[in-house]
Design an enzyme around this catalytic site. Structure first.
Site, PDB file in Angstrom:
ATOM      1  N   GLU A 269       0.848  -1.186  -0.045  1.00 22.34           N
ATOM      2  CA  GLU A 269       0.009  -0.089   0.030  1.00 22.34           C
ATOM      3  C   GLU A 269       1.087   1.211  -0.011  1.00 22.34           C
ATOM      4  O   GLU A 269       1.417   1.515   0.933  1.00 22.34           O
ATOM      5  CB  GLU A 269      -0.967  -0.057   1.379  1.00 22.34           C
ATOM      6  CG  GLU A 269      -2.249   0.805   1.078  1.00 22.34           C
ATOM      7  CD  GLU A 269      -2.005   1.972   1.438  1.00 22.34           C
ATOM      8  OE1 GLU A 269      -1.573   3.178   0.682  1.00 22.34           O
ATOM      9  OE2 GLU A 269      -2.148   2.516   2.607  1.00 22.34           O
ATOM     10  N   CYS A 303      -1.812   9.066   2.828  1.00 21.89           N
ATOM     11  CA  CYS A 303      -1.437   8.502   1.368  1.00 21.89           C
ATOM     12  C   CYS A 303      -2.612   8.759   0.353  1.00 21.89           C
ATOM     13  O   CYS A 303      -2.336   8.815  -0.607  1.00 21.89           O
ATOM     14  CB  CYS A 303      -1.204   6.981   1.588  1.00 21.89           C
ATOM     15  SG  CYS A 303      -2.370   5.920   2.456  1.00 21.89           S
TER      16      CYS A 303
END
Ligand code: NAI
Length: 794
Positions: A269, A303
């Site tokens: 990720e 993110c």
């Protein structure tokens, strides 16, 4: 500070500082002498001064504690403990595992305030966020996954745990990321070694105390602190079956390389540069609040932060004016101050990185807007920043800044918005703001992102999978889709090492191939000549030459990818249409059943009955994927919002498929079927030993309704063509079945655009057994889930 008297307060209406009490967190630190060892096999090791790291409070730069730096020996001990504990943990009933996870969730809630304060001290993020978001969501994750543990035996009956899992997490959501990693891993019977980020390990260490209180068996959870070096030892260790990583894209690449060919499963990720699209019919004030949540939540160190505002030109001026007004009210301060909007940047390095990027942007001509906010004197602070006058390709618009800096650009039409939004190597998340549900949903389906929020942003829930596309990584965390990343198919565990297929000595040395015995390539719906005139003879099982096939090269692959790119509308066809075409392919094959059986028999030397069976199973497999095409549909999640999240499986794009030597027709169909049923376009490299079965298939394709470019076939060396496909940036995924070295080639070469790879590490799959050779296992690998959050109500 003396509190202001009421009269003065009423006069100014200014916010006062309101610090959350930190006494309990300080007590906990003191109790541990402000120094920590690792948590291995259910106990804390003693603190090691040598190589230890200092943990600072980013709000003030004051030291909080020191942590040990995990050495090879520490990791050895932790991995051993996890390995020893795993079989027993996996053999517990779902109920027994569920109770442990439930206990952990309850303990997190009981100590929520301590966690919230410690997290704010360690990371610099506002306690308002840790209190209301990080910690409650982490508890939610443990509850949700206690549920998966409870029902795993029936829900995932044909799967088993991956084994020992190494998990590496970043500093931006230290405790939330811990829960995203640990909860699913433990729920599904794995044991864990977690390495927290070197900047923010404290809540993970506090959690280790809770694991003891919850009675988690020794070795099930191990926490080893340290920096990237410790992380790299963990990721590369031979006894780790899976690595789950969240962090920067460059480190994600290093881990992909370090684990290539090792048989470890991997989820990444990584970074993002998520678009925040505002259409002219959006509720502008709501969208302004959206920007605040998108980029100033956690100081933009997120993110999935909405870091690229794309606003429709006709309303851009109005929208940006309202945004600047709102920015003027944002308050930046000490993380424990409950009245602030933004806290401190995590570290001096991160602050310097943000400052340098912004300075380069300004030098290149970008305009900045920063409100006149007072920044505290101590600590690492950066003001909320709006950047305009940037090109889509400039550093500020293209690279992840990971700070409170948003760039804004404009678009005119709906198509331009999609084009700009997708103009990024990342594909993590996106927000779409429009009061027209038709427009918003239409745009959402076109965005290359794993998560899309309609009229919202940064919404997260344990039931809704989270993860990216493109260079934002692969795999999902949360929900049913996330569970599969901690499981492996039971039947695949029994796959034996692949048997070498002996190539017979050639008998008819006299024959020089006549031109009509040389097959061609199949590209863009047509049979075409290869780039170079080199050919490979194909021998029967008895060594008689049956024909020749071209040795495809880099240029042939390039042409095939180009043809596949042009066929992108395949993914948008109705599932009904795709299913019809798969049935029709089967029908066309059935017309030539005997011819294919004869060919298989002469190529491979199997009995006539076996050859007929392989052809018949191949037809059945095409029927299966015709069936699945309109039945592999996704799900509706019900997160705690007024609305739904639609989990939609989407095709990956252009996918390469290297076919194994065994069962050459059936295996090829078994790879092609799921890929095209789900809307991908393929470049198939047929079995290197028996390519004629694939070249015979050209005419089956030609007489079907399959659009040009959806299936392309390039014969040649598996390893050479796999390397080219793996390195090609327009190929989104690569499936490769064959030797162990082929798997390694594919994984090691796919780092460029972080391709999804699906390989067998040289272990043979029983294609004749539908349980092993077809079904959801393949459909899942042919797709990636996009979760579209759709609110409803006023
Ligand atoms: P990073 O990716 O280096 O660190 C994340 C984790 O990986 C940490 O636990 C670290 O110790 C570990 N790590 C570092 N090198 C490793 C290696 N070779 N093998 C295994 N593990 C390794 O991120 P960092 O240095 O903290 O931040 C650098 C930049 O990365 C930030 O400025 C930001 O742009 C980006 N970033 C992005 C994140 C995201 O979630 N998208 C999270 C953290 C950072």
């Amino acid at each position: 500070d003396r509190p202001m008297d009421v009269a003065t307060y009423l006069e100014t209406m200014d916010y006062q500082t309101s610090l959350e009490d930190k006494a309990e967190a300080v007590d906990w630190l003191e109790k541990n002498n402000r120094q920590f060892g690792h948590f291995i096999g259910g106990k804390f090791t003693s603190f090691k001064e040598e190589g230890s790291l200092e943990i600072l409070n980013p709000s003030t730069k004051e030291p909080l504690a020191r942590i040990s730096s995990g050495s090879e020996a520490d990791l050895e001990a932790a991995i051993r403990a996890a390995r020893e504990a795993q079989p027993k943990w996996a053999s517990l009933s779902g109920f027994e595992r569920a109770r442990k996870l439930y206990a952990l969730a309850r303990l997190i809630q009981r100590h929520a305030r301590l966690f919230a304060v410690l997290e704010a001290l360690d990371n610099g993020k506002p306690v308002r966020e840790t209190r209301d978001i990080d910690i409650p969501l982490a508890a939610r994750h443990f509850y949700h996954h206690a549920g998966w543990a409870q029902i795993a035996e029936t829900e995932f009956a044909d799967h088993e745990p991956v084994g020992v899992v190494g998990q590496i997490i970043p500093w931006n959501f230290p405790f939330l990321m811990l829960s995203w990693k640990i909860a699913p891993a433990l729920a599904l019977g794995n044991t864990v070694i977690l390495k927290p980020a070197e900047l923010t390990p404290l809540t993970a260490l506090l959690f280790a105390d809770l694991a003891v209180q919850a009675g988690l068996p020794e070795g099930v959870l191990n926490i080893v602190t340290g920096d990237g070096k410790t992380g790299s030892i963990l990721a590369a260790h031979k006894d780790v079956n899976k690595v789950a990583f969240t962090g920067s894209t460059p480190v994600g690449r290093l881990i992909r390389q370090a684990t290539a060919g090792s048989g470890k499963s991997l989820t990444l990720e990584l970074g993002g540069k998520s678009p925040f699209i505002v259409f002219d019919d959006a509720d502008l004030d709501a969208a302004v609040e959206g920007v605040v949540d998108a980029i100033w939540f956690n100081q933009g160190q997120v993110c999935c932060a909405g870091s690229r505002i794309l606003v429709q030109e006709s309303i851009a001026e109005d929208f940006l004016r309202r945004l600047r007004v709102r920015m003027n009210t944002l308050r930046v301060g000490h993380a424990l101050d409950k009245t602030i909007d933004m806290g401190a940047i995590v570290s001096a390095d991160q602050l310097a990185r943000i400052e340098a990027m912004v300075a380069r942007g300004v030098a290149a001509g970008a305009d900045l807007y920063q409100p006149e906010t007072d920044l505290p004197k101590d600590g690492f602070y950066f003001p909320p920043t709006l950047v305009s006058n940037v090109e889509p390709t400039s550093e500020l618009a293209a690279e992840e800044i990971f700070g409170p800096v948003v760039v804004s650009m404009t678009f005119r039409t709906h198509d331009e918005a999609v084009l700009l939004a997708n103009h990024s190597r990342y594909g993590l998340a996106a927000s779409v703001w429009s009061e027209s549900i038709n427009q918003a949903l239409e745009v959402a389906t076109h965005l290359e992102a794993g998560v899309v929020w309609i009229n919202g942003t940064n919404q997260l829930d344990a039931a809704v999978g989270f993860g990216g596309k493109k260079e934002s990584g692969f795999g999902r965390e949360g929900g049913r889709e996330g569970c599969f990343d901690y499981l492996k198919p039971r039947i695949w565990s029994k796959n034996p090492p692949r048997k070498e297929i002996a190539v017979p000595a050639r008998k008819d040395t006299s024959a020089v191939a006549s031109i009509d015995r040389t097959a061609k390539l199949f590209i863009g719906g047509k049979q075409c000549r290869p780039d170079a005139p080199y050919v490979t003879p194909v021998l029967s099982s008895k060594g008689v030459m049956l024909g020749e096939v071209p040795k495809g090269n880099r240029k042939d692959i390039r042409n095939a990818v180009e043809a596949a790119n042009k066929a992108s509308s395949w993914g948008k066809k109705t599932t009904y249409n795709r299913s019809q075409i798969l049935y029709y392919l089967a029908e066309n094959l059935s017309v030539r059943e005997e011819e294919f059986a004869d060919r298989l028999q002469s190529l491979t030397g199997v009995s006539a009955a076996s050859a007929r069976k392989e052809v018949s199973l191949s037809m059945s497999r095409l029927f299966s994927y015709g069936a699945w095409a309109d039945k592999y549909e996704g799900a509706i999640h019900l997160p705690p919002i007024q609305g739904v999240a639609m989990a939609m499986p989407e095709p990956l794009g252009v996918v390469g498929a290297i076919c194994p030597p065994e069962a050459p027709l059936l295996a090829m169909i078994s790879l092609m079927g799921p890929l095209i049923a789900t809307g991908n376009r393929t470049i198939i490299v047929p079995s290197e030993r028996y390519p004629l079965i694939a070249t015979d298939f050209y005419s089956v394709l030609e007489t079907s309704d399959i659009p040009a470019g959806v299936v392309n076939i390039v014969t040649g060396s598996s390893e050479e063509l796999a390397t080219v496909l793996a390195q090609h940036n327009d190929v989104e995924a690569l499936w490769a079945f064959g030797s162990a070295s082929l798997s390694k080639i594919v994984e090691a070469n796919s780092v460029g655009n972080l391709k999804r790879s699906f390989v067998d590490y040289g272990r043979q799959i029983d294609w004749h057994n539908p349980e092993a050779g077809e079904g959801e296992l393949y459909l899942r690998r042919a797709t990636e889930i996009k979760n579209i959050w759709v609110p409803y109500g006023e």
